[in-house]
Structures are given as structure tokens and as C-alpha cells.
Design an enzyme around this catalytic site. Structure first.
Site, PDB file in Angstrom:
ATOM      1  N   GLY A   1       0.762  -1.246   0.000  1.00  0.00           N
ATOM      2  CA  GLY A   1       0.000   0.000   0.000  1.00  0.00           C
ATOM      3  C   GLY A   1       0.791   1.293   0.000  1.00  0.00           C
ATOM      4  O   GLY A   1       0.333   2.299  -0.527  1.00  0.00           O
TER       5      GLY A   1
ATOM      6  N   ASP B   1      -5.608   1.582  10.374  1.00  0.00           N
ATOM      7  CA  ASP B   1      -7.030   1.267  10.510  1.00  0.00           C
ATOM      8  C   ASP B   1      -7.246   0.706  11.925  1.00  0.00           C
ATOM      9  O   ASP B   1      -7.370   1.465  12.877  1.00  0.00           O
ATOM     10  CB  ASP B   1      -7.381   0.274   9.394  1.00  0.00           C
ATOM     11  CG  ASP B   1      -8.851  -0.063   9.318  1.00  0.00           C
ATOM     12  OD1 ASP B   1      -9.669   0.824   9.592  1.00  0.00           O
ATOM     13  OD2 ASP B   1      -9.181  -1.210   8.960  1.00  0.00           O
TER      14      ASP B   1
ATOM     15  N   ARG C   1      -4.716   0.754  -7.159  1.00  0.00           N
ATOM     16  CA  ARG C   1      -3.496   1.341  -6.552  1.00  0.00           C
ATOM     17  C   ARG C   1      -2.927   2.476  -7.401  1.00  0.00           C
ATOM     18  O   ARG C   1      -2.252   3.360  -6.896  1.00  0.00           O
ATOM     19  CB  ARG C   1      -2.415   0.259  -6.393  1.00  0.00           C
ATOM     20  CG  ARG C   1      -2.783  -0.854  -5.415  1.00  0.00           C
ATOM     21  CD  ARG C   1      -1.545  -1.679  -5.100  1.00  0.00           C
ATOM     22  NE  ARG C   1      -1.852  -2.951  -4.469  1.00  0.00           N
ATOM     23  CZ  ARG C   1      -2.049  -3.124  -3.164  1.00  0.00           C
ATOM     24  NH1 ARG C   1      -1.972  -2.094  -2.341  1.00  0.00           N
ATOM     25  NH2 ARG C   1      -2.316  -4.323  -2.684  1.00  0.00           N
TER      26      ARG C   1
HETATM   27  P1  IMP Z   1      -4.662  -2.301  10.293  1.00  0.00           P
HETATM   28  O1  IMP Z   1      -3.733  -3.396  10.668  1.00  0.00           O
HETATM   29  O2  IMP Z   1      -6.099  -2.651  10.560  1.00  0.00           O
HETATM   30  O3  IMP Z   1      -4.294  -0.951  10.873  1.00  0.00           O
HETATM   31  O4  IMP Z   1      -4.685  -2.196   8.731  1.00  0.00           O
HETATM   32  C1  IMP Z   1      -3.710  -1.679   8.025  1.00  0.00           C
HETATM   33  C2  IMP Z   1      -3.749  -2.158   6.590  1.00  0.00           C
HETATM   34  O5  IMP Z   1      -5.068  -2.497   6.130  1.00  0.00           O
HETATM   35  C3  IMP Z   1      -3.300  -1.027   5.722  1.00  0.00           C
HETATM   36  O6  IMP Z   1      -1.901  -1.018   5.594  1.00  0.00           O
HETATM   37  C4  IMP Z   1      -4.020  -1.310   4.425  1.00  0.00           C
HETATM   38  O7  IMP Z   1      -3.257  -2.180   3.626  1.00  0.00           O
HETATM   39  C5  IMP Z   1      -5.305  -1.993   4.838  1.00  0.00           C
HETATM   40  N1  IMP Z   1      -6.425  -1.026   4.891  1.00  0.00           N
HETATM   41  C6  IMP Z   1      -7.033  -0.516   5.976  1.00  0.00           C
HETATM   42  N2  IMP Z   1      -8.009   0.335   5.645  1.00  0.00           N
HETATM   43  C7  IMP Z   1      -8.008   0.406   4.304  1.00  0.00           C
HETATM   44  C8  IMP Z   1      -8.787   1.159   3.355  1.00  0.00           C
HETATM   45  O8  IMP Z   1      -9.686   1.975   3.673  1.00  0.00           O
HETATM   46  N3  IMP Z   1      -8.466   0.940   2.049  1.00  0.00           N
HETATM   47  C9  IMP Z   1      -7.501   0.084   1.637  1.00  0.00           C
HETATM   48  N4  IMP Z   1      -6.748  -0.616   2.491  1.00  0.00           N
HETATM   49  C10 IMP Z   1      -7.004  -0.475   3.811  1.00  0.00           C
HETATM   50 MG    MG Z   2      -0.707  -1.432   4.060  1.00  0.00          MG
END
Ligand code: IMP
Ligand code: MG
Length: 182
Positions: free
Chosen positions: A51, A110, A172
């Protein structure tokens, strides 16, 4: 989601929430801030794939301290918009980070699980210092307590795509950040 044509992709782009111009403006600010933190001292920028690859490319060019680049891959989302709750390190850094001031470059925070795990892992390797910069932050979605040292944009609880962020590996390459709709 089956993608056979450009129209199949476009119908899921609800609205642009951050324009390329706004992104460029914030990256300039972030670059100046990061350069100021280190005041000429070399750093290692660590991009969390996939990402953050677009953000990393632009951010690196806005930073004027000597910098090396490293890549790590972490997966927490599998073909959907809900976190699986399992963080997998699928590609590790090649560098021994103990002689580096490390800056982790992430696309979005997130639930906070990915970075919480990545930071724990990297801290255990005793870098000289460690900071986290994220393009986007969705604080409402946090499951584990995690705060970046700098976040370029705080957004509400939306699933977003573009500028490196995907849905099902698509989108992307969009130059802006948009809201995804089913
Ligand atoms: P976390 O571990 O829940 O904080 O998620 C982090 C990862 O989830 C990010 O690095 C993204 O790859 C993916 N992610 C979280 N939210 C989104 C979104 O709204 N769009 C796309 N990818 C997301
Ligand atoms: Mg990511």
C-alpha cells in the site's frame, strides 16, 4: 468483484476524497517536518508494502536528509474490506537496522494491528530511533492503541482506494484517494 473492463472498475469509485494537489501539498509539509527531525543525520525509510509504495516514492523525494530505502511486506486484509486480525510479515527488511534511525512509512492505520506488530518487531532489533509516518489515519476504527508520529490526513470510517491503496489489488494506480462503494 469481477473486473473485465475499465467500466467495471469505475463504477465502484464513489467520490474523490483527497485530490492529487492536496496530497502533494501535505507531502511537502511532511518532508520538511521529517528533514527537521533528523537535521542532516542519515535515515532509513521503511515502506510497508504494498500500500505505501506510491506514498513512499513521493515522500522520499520531499526529504532532504541522506536516506536509504527499505521494504517490508505485511498483510492483514484478504480480498475484502474487513481486517482478518492476523498480521503476516511476508517479506522482511534486508538491512540490519541497529545502526539506523528508522522511519516507517505506511499507507493507512485502521485497526492499528499491522503497525503495532511491525513496530514491536523492529524495536526488538534495536534501531537507533524509530518513528512512524502514515498517509492516512482512521482513528474511529482502532482496536489496539496505536499512534503515528505524523499522519498526513485523518479520515472518517470509509473504505478508501487509490494512491497505493487497493480493493482486491485494483485501484493502486489512481492518482487521488477515493471512497470505494460496493
Ligand atoms: P490495520 O492493521 O487494521 O491498521 O490495517 C492496516 C492495513 O489495512 C493497511 O496497511 C491497508 O493495507 C489496509 N487497509 C485498511 N483500511 C483500508 C482502506 O480503507 N483501504 C484500503 N486498504 C485499507
Ligand atoms: Mg498497508
Amino acid at each position: 468483484m469481477t473486473i473485465n473492463s475499465k467500466d467495471d472498475l469505475i463504477k465502484h469509485i464513489n467520490r474523490v476524497i483527497i485530490s492529487p494537489e492536496k496530497i502533494a501539498e501535505r507531502i511537502k509539509t511532511a518532508g520538511e517536518l521529517i528533514s527537521g527531525w533528523y537535521d542532516g543525520t542519515p535515515i532509513l525509510l521503511v515502506s510497508i508494502l504494498k500500500g505505501s509504495f506510491v506514498f513512499m516514492a513521493d515522500l522520499a523525494r520531499a526529504i532532504d536528509v541522506p536516506c536509504e530505502i527499505g521494504f517490508m511486506a505485511a498483510q492483514s486484509y484478504y480480498q475484502g474490506t474487513q481486517s482478518s486480525g492476523v498480521v503476516n510479515i511476508t517479506m522482511d527488511l534486508a538491512q540490519d537496522i541497529s545502526r539506523y534511525n528508522v522511519v516507517i512509512v505506511e499507507d493507512i492505520i485502521d485497526t492499528g494491528r499491522t503497525l503495532n506488530d511491525v513496530v514491536k518487531l523492529l524495536k526488538a532489533r534495536n534501531p537507533k530511533s524509530l518513528r512512524v509516518v502514515t498517509l492516512l489515519d482512521k482513528p474511529e476504527r482502532r482496536v489496539v492503541d496505536f499512534k503515528a508520529d505524523f499522519s498526513l490526513f485523518t479520515i472518517p470510517d470509509l473504505f478508501v482506494i487509490g494512491y497505493g491503496l487497493d480493493f482486491g489489488e485494483y485501484y493502486r494506480n489512481l492518482p487521488y484517494i477515493a471512497e470505494y462503494c460496493e
